[in-house]
Design an enzyme around this catalytic site. Structure first.
Site, PDB file in Angstrom:
ATOM      1  N   GLY A  44       0.812  -1.220   0.000  1.00  0.00           N
ATOM      2  CA  GLY A  44       0.000   0.000   0.000  1.00  0.00           C
ATOM      3  C   GLY A  44       0.842   1.265   0.000  1.00  0.00           C
ATOM      4  O   GLY A  44       0.541   2.235  -0.709  1.00  0.00           O
ATOM      5  N   CYS A  45       1.905   1.270   0.768  1.00  0.00           N
ATOM      6  CA  CYS A  45       2.766   2.452   0.860  1.00  0.00           C
ATOM      7  C   CYS A  45       3.557   2.659  -0.426  1.00  0.00           C
ATOM      8  O   CYS A  45       3.776   3.800  -0.849  1.00  0.00           O
ATOM      9  CB  CYS A  45       3.694   2.337   2.066  1.00  0.00           C
ATOM     10  SG  CYS A  45       2.765   2.275   3.620  1.00  0.00           S
TER      11      CYS A  45
END
Length: 151
Positions: A44-45
């Site tokens: 996600g990051c």
């Protein structure tokens, strides 16, 4: 205590990915988009950082600088920025001073550091904040806030 719309940018100094002291006051006469993310190299990051990277020119065209902050150390940030070719600064918040000053809460039932984006105008007043664990939503949210402020 969380930052609210109209609040001034906190005065902080953190280490950047090169191990240098970075003061938010360094960015003069520009809006600021500051995004807090949980951890370098997680799916996600990585998606979020790449989204900001891919839209970086649009942020620049709107007169804004982008800064990413997580609790990772400078070495991790350096590797993350190099691997993803990130054109913006990443700041290490190992002691969580920035998270505390901005009022970023933990996400996912307190299991992960929160994912939150703050948009400050050229006078360094908060004009928008967005809290959502969905990584890809932060980029259009920040761009829309800057476009609204420009009108």
């Amino acid at each position: 205590m969380a930052l609210e719309i109209g609040d001034k940018l906190p005065r902080l100094t953190l280490k950047d990915q090169d191990g240098e002291n970075y003061h938010f006051s360094r960015v003069e006469d520009k809006a600021l988009v500051i995004f807090f993310y949980p951890k370098d190299f997680t799916p996600g990051c990585t998606k979020q950082a790449c989204g900001f990277r891919d839209s970086y020119e649009e942020f620049q065209d709107l007169g804004a600088e982008v800064i990413g902050i997580s609790t990772d150390n400078e070495n991790s940030h350096k590797k993350f920025a190099t691997k993803l070719r990130l054109p913006f600064v990443l700041l290490a918040d190992k002691e969580k001073r920035a998270r505390e000053a901005f009022g970023v809460k933990a996400g996912m039932l307190g299991l992960l550091p929160g994912r939150e984006t703050f948009v400050f105008d050229r006078d360094k007043k908060l004009i928008h904040r967005f809290n959502n664990m969905g990584a890809s939503k932060h980029i259009p949210e920040a761009l829309n806030a800057l476009k609204k402020a420009a009108k």
